[in-house]
Motif scaffolding. Structure first.
Motif: not given
Length: 139
Positions: A36-58
Motif C-alpha cells: 500500500a505504501n509503495a502505491t502511494l510513493d510510486g514504487t508499486r510496480r517495482e515492488f510488485m515485480e520483486w514479489l512476483v520474481s521470487l521462486p517461493l512466496f509464503i
C-alpha cells in the motif's frame, strides 16, 4: 497450498538448501502495508515485480492481523502474476469459506482461490492446533 505450521517449513528448508530467494511473510512483517505504501510513493510496480520474481512466496497466518482495505485486490494481483510461474504457500487458521468476509471482497477471493488451487493442494489439518496436539501427546 493452504495449511498450518509446520508444513510450509518442509518446502522452505528444501529451497534454502538450494539457495533460492524466498520471502516468508508472517503477521509480524506487514508486506501488505508495504505494498500500500509503495502505491502511494510510486514504487508499486517495482515492488510488485520483486514479489512476483521470487521462486517461493509464503504468506503465513493470513487473517491474524488487520489488513489494508486493498488487501483482496493486492493479493489477487500477486497470485495472478505468480500463477503458473512461481510457488505460493498461504497458511491460515481461518476456513477458506471465510476469506471473502475476511478480505472484504468475495469476488477477488474466489478468483484468487481459483488460481491457487488450480495446480495446488488444500490441506486441512483439523480444528486443533498443531502446537496443542503436540503438547498433549508429550504428556
Amino acid at each position: 497450498m493452504i495449511s498450518r505450521d509446520p508444513l510450509p517449513a518442509v518446502h522452505l528448508f528444501d529451497l534454502v538448501r538450494s539457495h533460492a530467494q524466498i520471502l516468508f511473510e508472517t503477521k509480524q512483517t506487514p508486506r501488505a502495508t508495504e505494498l500500500a505504501n509503495a502505491t502511494l510513493d510510486g514504487t508499486r510496480r517495482e515492488f510488485m515485480e520483486w514479489l512476483v520474481s521470487l521462486p517461493l512466496f509464503i504468506l503465513d497466518d493470513l487473517g491474524m492481523r488487520e489488513l489494508p482495505l486493498t488487501a483482496a485486490e493486492d493479493l489477487l494481483e500477486i497470485v495472478m502474476r505468480r500463477y503458473e510461474r512461481a510457488s505460493t504457500i498461504v497458511t491460515s487458521n481461518r476456513p477458506v469459506e471465510d476469506w471473502g468476509k475476511l478480505l472484504g471482497d468475495a469476488a477477488a477471493v474466489t478468483a484468487m482461490l481459483d488460481r491457487l488451487l488450480h495446480h495446488g493442494h488444500l490441506l486441512k489439518c483439523g480444528s486443533r492446533s498443531w502446537r496443542t496436539k503436540t503438547e498433549l501427546s508429550t504428556k
